[in-house]
Write a protein that holds these residues in place. Structure first.
Motif, PDB file in Angstrom:
ATOM      1  N   UNK A  40      -3.697  22.414  -0.856  1.00 43.31           N
ATOM      2  CA  UNK A  40      -4.309  22.715  -2.142  1.00 43.31           C
ATOM      3  C   UNK A  40      -4.634  21.444  -2.904  1.00 43.31           C
ATOM      4  N   UNK A  41      -5.441  21.583  -3.943  1.00 41.48           N
ATOM      5  CA  UNK A  41      -5.843  20.424  -4.732  1.00 41.48           C
ATOM      6  C   UNK A  41      -4.656  19.734  -5.389  1.00 41.48           C
ATOM      7  N   UNK A  42      -3.657  20.507  -5.818  1.00 42.63           N
ATOM      8  CA  UNK A  42      -2.483  19.882  -6.439  1.00 42.63           C
ATOM      9  C   UNK A  42      -1.745  19.006  -5.441  1.00 42.63           C
ATOM     10  N   UNK A  43      -1.598  19.467  -4.208  1.00 44.01           N
ATOM     11  CA  UNK A  43      -0.919  18.673  -3.175  1.00 44.01           C
ATOM     12  C   UNK A  43      -1.726  17.426  -2.836  1.00 44.01           C
TER      13      UNK A  43
ATOM     14  N   UNK B  24       0.688   9.156  -5.095  1.00 42.13           N
ATOM     15  CA  UNK B  24       1.705   8.386  -4.371  1.00 42.13           C
ATOM     16  C   UNK B  24       1.090   7.225  -3.602  1.00 42.13           C
ATOM     17  N   UNK B  25      -0.246   7.143  -3.595  1.00 40.51           N
ATOM     18  CA  UNK B  25      -0.908   6.044  -2.907  1.00 40.51           C
ATOM     19  C   UNK B  25      -1.273   6.347  -1.473  1.00 40.51           C
TER      20      UNK B  25
ATOM     21  N   UNK C 115      -9.734   3.993  -7.980  1.00 45.33           N
ATOM     22  CA  UNK C 115      -9.591   3.954  -6.522  1.00 45.33           C
ATOM     23  C   UNK C 115      -8.222   3.446  -6.096  1.00 45.33           C
ATOM     24  N   UNK C 116      -7.307   3.313  -7.034  1.00 44.24           N
ATOM     25  CA  UNK C 116      -5.971   2.821  -6.739  1.00 44.24           C
ATOM     26  C   UNK C 116      -4.944   3.800  -7.303  1.00 44.24           C
TER      27      UNK C 116
END
Length: 151
Positions: free
Chosen positions: A2-5, A12-13, A32-33
């Motif tokens: 899902x979008x939340x995951x 978390x990078x 982008x970071x």
């Protein structure tokens, strides 16, 4: 996923594969970071303590204002105070942060536009300290008084 995951993985990078947007979706550009550091509203600040800059107990002095400028500009000394705030690397977000710190620490309202004017930093600091009128001083009102007196 899902979008939340996916969003949590991106925070978390981790490298993520974004799904194709729906036909009616609006694209929003994101950094982008991954986000890092302590968050304070729209700004992420590092190394800034919320304490009186020079032990003056909130008293407005040039030394205290200089200390706030140094912190805001990421400098340890004011080696070229003849430059403007922007000439020394300050920008609009830095001006917003600095105006807020001056307001919170000294109860002085400084218009953000003042930081973006081509005043030498020494003159800007002098104007901020000179135009404090006691309870919630307004630098803008002081500057307008100067303009009217000169005109």
């Amino acid at each position: 996923a899902g979008l939340e995951a996916i969003g949590a993985a991106w925070q978390r990078g981790e490298s993520v594969r974004w799904p194709e947007p729906a036909a009616h979706a609006r694209r929003v550009h994101l950094p982008t970071y991954p986000f890092a550091g302590e968050s304070h509203g729209a700004l992420t600040l590092t190394g800034v303590e919320r304490a009186e800059p020079d032990g003056t107990g909130g008293q407005l002095t040039e030394a205290a204002v200089v200390e706030l400028f140094l912190t805001s500009l990421g400098r340890t000394e004011l080696d070229d105070a003849g430059q403007s705030f922007t000439g020394l690397g300050g920008d609009s977000l830095g001006a917003i942060h600095l105006a807020g710190r001056i307001r919170d620490t000294f109860d002085v309202d400084v218009p953000i536009e003042l930081f973006l004017e081509p005043f030498p930093l020494t003159e800007l600091i002098s104007r901020i300290t000179r135009h404090r009128d006691g309870a919630g001083g307004s630098v803008l009102a002081g500057l307008l008084d100067e303009v009217e007196a000169a005109g």
